[in-house]
Scaffold this motif. Structure first.
Motif, PDB file in Angstrom:
ATOM      1  N   LEU A 260       8.865  -9.758   5.553  1.00 26.87           N
ATOM      2  CA  LEU A 260       8.176  -8.548   5.113  1.00 26.87           C
ATOM      3  C   LEU A 260       8.965  -7.927   3.967  1.00 26.87           C
ATOM      4  O   LEU A 260      10.120  -7.512   4.148  1.00 26.87           O
ATOM      5  N   VAL A 261       8.361  -7.885   2.780  1.00 31.82           N
ATOM      6  CA  VAL A 261       8.990  -7.325   1.585  1.00 31.82           C
ATOM      7  C   VAL A 261       8.357  -5.968   1.314  1.00 31.82           C
ATOM      8  O   VAL A 261       7.152  -5.872   1.066  1.00 31.82           O
ATOM      9  N   ASP A 262       9.156  -4.924   1.371  1.00 38.99           N
ATOM     10  CA  ASP A 262       8.672  -3.543   1.256  1.00 38.99           C
ATOM     11  C   ASP A 262       9.075  -2.988  -0.112  1.00 38.99           C
ATOM     12  O   ASP A 262      10.256  -2.726  -0.361  1.00 38.99           O
TER      13      ASP A 262
ATOM     14  N   VAL B 184       4.974 -11.295   3.342  1.00 35.73           N
ATOM     15  CA  VAL B 184       3.998 -10.219   3.199  1.00 35.73           C
ATOM     16  C   VAL B 184       4.626  -9.189   2.276  1.00 35.73           C
ATOM     17  O   VAL B 184       5.657  -8.599   2.608  1.00 35.73           O
ATOM     18  N   VAL B 185       4.037  -9.005   1.118  1.00 36.16           N
ATOM     19  CA  VAL B 185       4.512  -7.991   0.179  1.00 36.16           C
ATOM     20  C   VAL B 185       3.738  -6.709   0.466  1.00 36.16           C
ATOM     21  O   VAL B 185       2.507  -6.675   0.357  1.00 36.16           O
ATOM     22  N   PHE B 186       4.456  -5.668   0.834  1.00 36.33           N
ATOM     23  CA  PHE B 186       3.871  -4.400   1.250  1.00 36.33           C
ATOM     24  C   PHE B 186       4.145  -3.357   0.163  1.00 36.33           C
ATOM     25  O   PHE B 186       5.298  -3.082  -0.168  1.00 36.33           O
ATOM     26  N   TYR B 187       3.054  -2.792  -0.386  1.00 32.36           N
ATOM     27  CA  TYR B 187       3.196  -1.793  -1.446  1.00 32.36           C
ATOM     28  C   TYR B 187       2.275  -0.620  -1.136  1.00 32.36           C
ATOM     29  O   TYR B 187       1.164  -0.519  -1.646  1.00 32.36           O
TER      30      TYR B 187
ATOM     31  N   ALA C 156       3.781 -10.040  -7.477  1.00 28.23           N
ATOM     32  CA  ALA C 156       3.718  -9.888  -6.026  1.00 28.23           C
ATOM     33  C   ALA C 156       3.169 -11.155  -5.376  1.00 28.23           C
ATOM     34  O   ALA C 156       3.656 -11.587  -4.319  1.00 28.23           O
ATOM     35  N   ARG C 157       2.182 -11.766  -6.017  1.00 23.83           N
ATOM     36  CA  ARG C 157       1.624 -13.025  -5.490  1.00 23.83           C
ATOM     37  C   ARG C 157       2.678 -14.131  -5.504  1.00 23.83           C
ATOM     38  O   ARG C 157       2.807 -14.899  -4.536  1.00 23.83           O
TER      39      ARG C 157
ATOM     40  N   LEU D  66      -0.203  -6.605   0.979  1.00 25.30           N
ATOM     41  CA  LEU D  66      -0.796  -5.474   1.691  1.00 25.30           C
ATOM     42  C   LEU D  66      -0.518  -4.237   0.852  1.00 25.30           C
ATOM     43  O   LEU D  66       0.643  -3.859   0.664  1.00 25.30           O
ATOM     44  N   ILE D  67      -1.570  -3.597   0.337  1.00 26.40           N
ATOM     45  CA  ILE D  67      -1.381  -2.570  -0.691  1.00 26.40           C
ATOM     46  C   ILE D  67      -2.342  -1.399  -0.488  1.00 26.40           C
ATOM     47  O   ILE D  67      -3.502  -1.591  -0.090  1.00 26.40           O
TER      48      ILE D  67
END
Length: 320
Positions: free
Chosen positions: A86-88, A158-161, A181-182, A191-192
């Motif tokens: 999980l990347v925040d 999962v890139v969370f923005y 991000a992709r 997830l944005i």
């Protein structure tokens, strides 16, 4: 006990910041990056803004996430697989991401923010709450380029923005960040949160509240310039302006000179006429279809979204 690790890929450089600020003030139409709004006081004022009646994005996004967490989590995992990274992005106090832990059960949490120092206390606290999750804090200014070291990833992510921060980027820059991000997701998911177009009076009130908290947030930028540049801005000679540009589909924030004046710093000076403005922030607003198209232009093949009942805000999951 497992301890969070930290990587500092961005080091604050006051001389570079001062040069950037001076160039913005001396431009034909004075303009500054919104990052100058976020000194310690500015960050506290923004936290206060999120509590205001007029400022709907934070609570509306939270309500969407709470109401649809199971389906959002399931959609994310269909793209990213079990126990993803999980990347925040813009992690701050890490609380928004923490609400996802039960739904997606990350094996590693990568908290990205411009300042490692700001992350340390929050990430150490979160590590104690989730000792089974590897945690890494990364100091990075991803507004210029989002690229994480290989050790931060190691599989689909999962890139969370959250928070509609994508609105601070003009469409071309937003498309570039979404592409990055992709790439960061590596076959996983994005997830944005996205703020949607709505009546002008609602939008403008969100950025110019009755209590004047947003005005204080904007005007505080002048105090930061005084410290950074040794400038002589007098906050009383300026006022906050927020307006919606329907053609560009964006809220603009400006500081407007109340009178003819000259501002000086070092060996430089800038004359401001009464009514002349310093452009301090943009916040682009999207339609659901428009943002879906932007995601596909950035290379995502599959999208899903959830909104509140009034369609003020949307949460998107994109993969492929």
């Amino acid at each position: 006990m497992k301890l969070a690790r930290f990587l500092e890929l961005h080091r604050p450089d006051d001389r570079a910041l001062a040069a950037e600020a001076a160039a913005g003030l001396l431009a034909e139409r004075a303009r500054l990056s919104p990052k100058f709004l976020y000194d310690p006081l500015g960050s506290r004022l923004f936290d206060a803004i999120t509590e205001l009646d007029e400022y709907y994005p934070t609570r509306t996004e939270a309500d969407i996430m709470s109401a649809h967490l199971a389906s959002i989590g399931a959609t994310v995992l269909r793209h990213a697989g079990d126990r993803p990274v999980l990347v925040d992005l813009g992690a701050g106090n890490c609380r928004k991401a923490a609400r996802l832990f039960d739904a997606i059960r990350p094996r590693r949490y990568v908290a990205v923010d411009i300042s490692v120092a700001f992350l340390r206390e929050s990430l150490d606290c979160l590590q104690r709450e989730h000792p089974d999750v590897e945690m890494l804090g990364v100091g990075l200014d991803f507004s210029a380029r989002l690229r994480l070291p290989d050790e931060a990833l190691g599989g689909p992510a999962v890139v969370f923005y959250p928070g509609s921060s994508i609105g601070n980027f003009a469409p071309d820059a937003a498309r570039r960040l979404l592409r990055e991000a992709r790439e960061t997701a590596g076959g996983g998911a994005l997830l944005i949160g996205v703020d949607l177009v709505k009546p002008t009076d609602v939008l403008e009130a969100a950025y110019d509240d009755a209590l004047g908290v947003t005005a204080a947030f904007d005007l505080n930028l002048l105090r930061r310039l005084n410290r950074l540049l040794g400038a002589d801005f007098d906050v009383r000679r300026w006022r906050h302006v927020a307006l919606f540009d329907a053609d560009a589909s964006r809220i603009e924030m400006h500081l407007e000179s109340r009178e003819d004046q000259v501002v000086r710093w070092g060996g430089s000076a800038r004359a401001f006429a009464r009514g002349e403005r310093i452009h301090t922030e943009d916040s682009y607003k999207w339609t659901v279809d428009g943002f879906d198209a932007l995601l596909r232009e950035a290379g995502f093949a599959a999208t899903a979204h959830w909104t509140d009942a009034e369609r003020r805000f949307a949460v998107f999951v994109a993969g492929g």
